[in-house]
Design a protein around this motif. Structure first.
Motif, PDB file in Angstrom:
ATOM      1  N   ASN A 193       0.828  -1.219   0.000  1.00  0.00           N
ATOM      2  CA  ASN A 193       0.000   0.000   0.000  1.00  0.00           C
ATOM      3  C   ASN A 193       0.859   1.265   0.000  1.00  0.00           C
ATOM      4  OD1 ASN A 193      -2.494  -1.430   0.149  1.00  0.00           O
ATOM      5  ND2 ASN A 193      -2.120  -1.792   2.323  1.00  0.00           N
ATOM      6  N   LYS A 194       2.039   1.156  -0.591  1.00  0.00           N
ATOM      7  CA  LYS A 194       2.983   2.263  -0.510  1.00  0.00           C
ATOM      8  C   LYS A 194       2.463   3.532  -1.189  1.00  0.00           C
ATOM      9  CE  LYS A 194       6.880   1.933  -2.794  1.00  0.00           C
ATOM     10  NZ  LYS A 194       8.269   1.554  -3.178  1.00  0.00           N
ATOM     11  N   GLU A 195       1.865   3.400  -2.371  1.00  0.00           N
ATOM     12  CA  GLU A 195       1.387   4.568  -3.103  1.00  0.00           C
ATOM     13  C   GLU A 195       0.240   5.262  -2.369  1.00  0.00           C
ATOM     14  OE1 GLU A 195       2.857   5.889  -5.618  1.00  0.00           O
ATOM     15  OE2 GLU A 195       4.343   4.292  -5.619  1.00  0.00           O
ATOM     16  N   THR A 196      -0.680   4.465  -1.845  1.00  0.00           N
ATOM     17  CA  THR A 196      -1.802   5.049  -1.097  1.00  0.00           C
ATOM     18  C   THR A 196      -1.308   5.762   0.151  1.00  0.00           C
ATOM     19  OG1 THR A 196      -3.270   3.278  -1.866  1.00  0.00           O
ATOM     20  CG2 THR A 196      -3.981   4.526   0.067  1.00  0.00           C
ATOM     21  N   GLU A 197      -0.377   5.133   0.846  1.00  0.00           N
ATOM     22  CA  GLU A 197       0.186   5.738   2.054  1.00  0.00           C
ATOM     23  C   GLU A 197       0.897   7.044   1.729  1.00  0.00           C
ATOM     24  OE1 GLU A 197       0.645   5.820   6.116  1.00  0.00           O
ATOM     25  OE2 GLU A 197      -0.306   4.209   5.000  1.00  0.00           O
ATOM     26  N   ALA A 198       1.618   7.067   0.620  1.00  0.00           N
ATOM     27  CA  ALA A 198       2.350   8.270   0.218  1.00  0.00           C
ATOM     28  C   ALA A 198       1.388   9.418  -0.082  1.00  0.00           C
ATOM     29  CB  ALA A 198       3.214   7.973  -1.003  1.00  0.00           C
ATOM     30  N   MET A 199       0.288   9.144  -0.753  1.00  0.00           N
ATOM     31  CA  MET A 199      -0.688  10.193  -1.072  1.00  0.00           C
ATOM     32  C   MET A 199      -1.335  10.748   0.192  1.00  0.00           C
ATOM     33  SD  MET A 199      -2.584   9.045  -4.614  1.00  0.00           S
ATOM     34  CE  MET A 199      -3.026   7.403  -4.060  1.00  0.00           C
ATOM     35  N   GLU A 200      -1.657   9.866   1.131  1.00  0.00           N
ATOM     36  CA  GLU A 200      -2.287  10.318   2.378  1.00  0.00           C
ATOM     37  C   GLU A 200      -1.331  11.182   3.195  1.00  0.00           C
ATOM     38  OE1 GLU A 200      -3.570   6.819   4.353  1.00  0.00           O
ATOM     39  OE2 GLU A 200      -5.281   6.474   3.003  1.00  0.00           O
ATOM     40  N   LEU A 201      -0.077  10.768   3.272  1.00  0.00           N
ATOM     41  CA  LEU A 201       0.915  11.548   4.020  1.00  0.00           C
ATOM     42  C   LEU A 201       1.187  12.880   3.346  1.00  0.00           C
ATOM     43  CD1 LEU A 201       3.443   8.721   4.966  1.00  0.00           C
ATOM     44  CD2 LEU A 201       1.980   9.990   6.541  1.00  0.00           C
ATOM     45  N   SER A 251      -0.199  24.360  18.981  1.00  0.00           N
ATOM     46  CA  SER A 251       1.122  23.768  19.232  1.00  0.00           C
ATOM     47  C   SER A 251       2.199  24.846  19.315  1.00  0.00           C
ATOM     48  CB  SER A 251       1.485  22.786  18.112  1.00  0.00           C
ATOM     49  OG  SER A 251       0.515  21.781  17.973  1.00  0.00           O
ATOM     50  N   THR A 252       3.294  24.511  19.973  1.00  0.00           N
ATOM     51  CA  THR A 252       4.466  25.376  19.951  1.00  0.00           C
ATOM     52  C   THR A 252       5.180  25.189  18.617  1.00  0.00           C
ATOM     53  OG1 THR A 252       5.938  23.684  20.873  1.00  0.00           O
ATOM     54  CG2 THR A 252       4.738  25.094  22.440  1.00  0.00           C
ATOM     55  N   VAL A 253       6.104  26.081  18.324  1.00  0.00           N
ATOM     56  CA  VAL A 253       6.864  25.971  17.076  1.00  0.00           C
ATOM     57  C   VAL A 253       7.628  24.651  17.026  1.00  0.00           C
ATOM     58  CG1 VAL A 253       8.855  26.905  15.823  1.00  0.00           C
ATOM     59  CG2 VAL A 253       7.060  28.440  16.646  1.00  0.00           C
ATOM     60  N   MET A 254       8.231  24.257  18.140  1.00  0.00           N
ATOM     61  CA  MET A 254       9.010  23.024  18.177  1.00  0.00           C
ATOM     62  C   MET A 254       8.116  21.810  17.940  1.00  0.00           C
ATOM     63  SD  MET A 254      12.034  21.886  18.320  1.00  0.00           S
ATOM     64  CE  MET A 254      12.885  23.362  18.892  1.00  0.00           C
ATOM     65  N   GLU A 255       6.956  21.773  18.568  1.00  0.00           N
ATOM     66  CA  GLU A 255       6.021  20.661  18.369  1.00  0.00           C
ATOM     67  C   GLU A 255       5.548  20.602  16.922  1.00  0.00           C
ATOM     68  OE1 GLU A 255       4.043  20.669  22.885  1.00  0.00           O
ATOM     69  OE2 GLU A 255       3.092  21.739  21.207  1.00  0.00           O
ATOM     70  N   TYR A 256       5.250  21.766  16.371  1.00  0.00           N
ATOM     71  CA  TYR A 256       4.769  21.858  14.989  1.00  0.00           C
ATOM     72  C   TYR A 256       5.819  21.358  14.008  1.00  0.00           C
ATOM     73  CZ  TYR A 256       3.073  24.286  10.750  1.00  0.00           C
ATOM     74  OH  TYR A 256       2.645  24.601   9.486  1.00  0.00           O
ATOM     75  N   CYS A 257       7.039  21.803  14.160  1.00  0.00           N
ATOM     76  CA  CYS A 257       8.115  21.407  13.250  1.00  0.00           C
ATOM     77  C   CYS A 257       8.468  19.921  13.414  1.00  0.00           C
ATOM     78  CB  CYS A 257       9.355  22.267  13.489  1.00  0.00           C
ATOM     79  SG  CYS A 257       9.150  23.988  12.960  1.00  0.00           S
ATOM     80  N   THR A 258       8.342  19.399  14.621  1.00  0.00           N
ATOM     81  CA  THR A 258       8.598  17.978  14.842  1.00  0.00           C
ATOM     82  C   THR A 258       7.577  17.126  14.103  1.00  0.00           C
ATOM     83  OG1 THR A 258       9.583  18.414  17.009  1.00  0.00           O
ATOM     84  CG2 THR A 258       8.811  16.172  16.588  1.00  0.00           C
ATOM     85  N   ARG A 259       6.308  17.538  14.119  1.00  0.00           N
ATOM     86  CA  ARG A 259       5.275  16.818  13.378  1.00  0.00           C
ATOM     87  C   ARG A 259       5.569  16.816  11.884  1.00  0.00           C
ATOM     88  NH1 ARG A 259       0.695  20.367  14.979  1.00  0.00           N
ATOM     89  NH2 ARG A 259      -0.281  19.556  13.089  1.00  0.00           N
ATOM     90  N   ILE A 260       5.964  17.963  11.361  1.00  0.00           N
ATOM     91  CA  ILE A 260       6.273  18.077   9.932  1.00  0.00           C
ATOM     92  C   ILE A 260       7.445  17.179   9.565  1.00  0.00           C
ATOM     93  CG2 ILE A 260       7.131  19.667   8.159  1.00  0.00           C
ATOM     94  CD1 ILE A 260       5.533  21.870   9.530  1.00  0.00           C
ATOM     95  N   LYS A 261       8.491  17.203  10.396  1.00  0.00           N
ATOM     96  CA  LYS A 261       9.673  16.379  10.117  1.00  0.00           C
ATOM     97  C   LYS A 261       9.338  14.888  10.178  1.00  0.00           C
ATOM     98  CE  LYS A 261      14.138  16.033   9.385  1.00  0.00           C
ATOM     99  NZ  LYS A 261      14.295  14.577   9.414  1.00  0.00           N
ATOM    100  N   SER A 262       8.467  14.490  11.078  1.00  0.00           N
ATOM    101  CA  SER A 262       8.084  13.082  11.191  1.00  0.00           C
ATOM    102  C   SER A 262       7.361  12.605   9.938  1.00  0.00           C
ATOM    103  CB  SER A 262       7.185  12.871  12.415  1.00  0.00           C
ATOM    104  OG  SER A 262       7.869  13.193  13.604  1.00  0.00           O
ATOM    105  N   ILE A 263       6.441  13.431   9.424  1.00  0.00           N
ATOM    106  CA  ILE A 263       5.728  13.077   8.196  1.00  0.00           C
ATOM    107  C   ILE A 263       6.692  13.013   7.024  1.00  0.00           C
ATOM    108  CG2 ILE A 263       3.918  13.787   6.583  1.00  0.00           C
ATOM    109  CD1 ILE A 263       2.542  15.165   8.946  1.00  0.00           C
ATOM    110  N   SER A 264       7.613  13.960   6.973  1.00  0.00           N
ATOM    111  CA  SER A 264       8.614  13.976   5.905  1.00  0.00           C
ATOM    112  C   SER A 264       9.474  12.714   5.944  1.00  0.00           C
ATOM    113  CB  SER A 264       9.493  15.218   6.045  1.00  0.00           C
ATOM    114  OG  SER A 264      10.570  15.186   5.138  1.00  0.00           O
ATOM    115  N   ASP A 265       9.863  12.271   7.126  1.00  0.00           N
ATOM    116  CA  ASP A 265      10.675  11.060   7.268  1.00  0.00           C
ATOM    117  C   ASP A 265       9.902   9.826   6.802  1.00  0.00           C
ATOM    118  OD1 ASP A 265      12.750  12.545   8.254  1.00  0.00           O
ATOM    119  OD2 ASP A 265      12.334  12.087  10.357  1.00  0.00           O
ATOM    120  N   LEU A 266       8.605   9.775   7.122  1.00  0.00           N
ATOM    121  CA  LEU A 266       7.792   8.647   6.679  1.00  0.00           C
ATOM    122  C   LEU A 266       7.718   8.591   5.158  1.00  0.00           C
ATOM    123  CD1 LEU A 266       4.809   8.761   9.214  1.00  0.00           C
ATOM    124  CD2 LEU A 266       6.670   7.105   9.144  1.00  0.00           C
ATOM    125  N   LEU A 267       7.548   9.745   4.530  1.00  0.00           N
ATOM    126  CA  LEU A 267       7.500   9.797   3.065  1.00  0.00           C
ATOM    127  C   LEU A 267       8.822   9.356   2.454  1.00  0.00           C
ATOM    128  CD1 LEU A 267       5.482  13.101   2.600  1.00  0.00           C
ATOM    129  CD2 LEU A 267       4.832  10.857   1.704  1.00  0.00           C
TER     130      LEU A 267
END
Length: 240
Positions: A87-95, A107-123
């Protein structure tokens, strides 16, 4: 017998089986939540031997998903690969959709940027890495209006800032706003603190009968003084 024949060189298999703890060589646990199959595979390929070692580098959820009786190492490997890639393609589109629509909210700036970086790492783990420039754009697009000034600076900065540089700029702006807010609250408390107001309030809050008794006492004193004067005048009149 020669010295060489009495001390044979270890075979490659002997070296492999001499590894007693595969986690010392593959510290990364294969995890569905992190979608880290490609990274795990690169670490494991060099030391790959036997299904028992494979099982030692899986999270509990992955292990339960691929565990089969009498499976060979090749069977286990193929099952793991299919599990992460089916399901790699579907997962990539959702992320990617999540990343494009992300907002800072409370959220604080640090929390916000951590969330963004986590999604980027998953992609990146599923073969869909995000350009760093786009990562910065997604981040500033999701900020609230209070960051308008620093966002304008980031958009026009040359060269365009990296993700870490953007995070540092936002963190400094957040700290500056927090200090300004603190000063405003302190100034407001100082302006509202007034001793005469407190004294007046205390007097007004006294029971009504207390104020009434005080008033009567003052009036009674005046009448008594008036009566005394009248008595003195009467006495003088009697002498005459």
């Amino acid at each position: 017998m020669t010295r060489e024949s009495s001390n044979p060189k270890p075979s490659p298999n002997d070296k492999i089986y001499g590894i007693t703890n595969i986690k010392s060589y593959v510290p990364l646990l294969l995890d569905l939540d992190r979608l880290n199959y490609d990274s795990w595979k690169e670490l494991f390929k060099t030391h790959y031997i036997g299904y028992k070692w494979l099982y030692g580098t899986l999270t509990q959820s992955v292990l339960q998903s691929i565990l089969k009786p009498n499976a060979t190492a090749a069977d286990v490997w193929k099952t793991i690969e299919d599990l992460f890639h089916e399901n790699k393609e579907t997962e990539a589109m959702e992320l990617d959709d999540e990343l494009r629509s992300i907002t800072i909210g409370d959220s604080t700036v640090m929390e916000y940027c951590t969330r963004i970086k986590s999604i980027s790492d998953l992609l990146a783990n599923i073969g869909s890495p995000v350009l760093e420039r786009n990562l910065v754009i997604y981040a500033i697009n999701g900020l609230s209006h209070k960051f308008t000034h620093v966002v304008t600076t980031i958009r026009h900065q040359k060269p365009f800032p990296t993700f870490l540089e953007m995070r540092s700029m936002l963190t400094l702006e957040e700290r500056s706003m927090a200090k300004d807010h603190s000063r405003h609250v302190q100034a407001s408390h100082q302006d509202n603190a007034s001793s005469p107001t407190i004294l007046t309030t205390e007097y007004q809050n006294r029971p009504s009968h207390y104020r009434l008794n005080n008033t009567r006492g003052r009036g009674g004193g005046r009448n008594q003084r008036g009566g005394s004067r009248g008595g003195q005048n009467g006495g003088r009149g009697g002498v005459r």
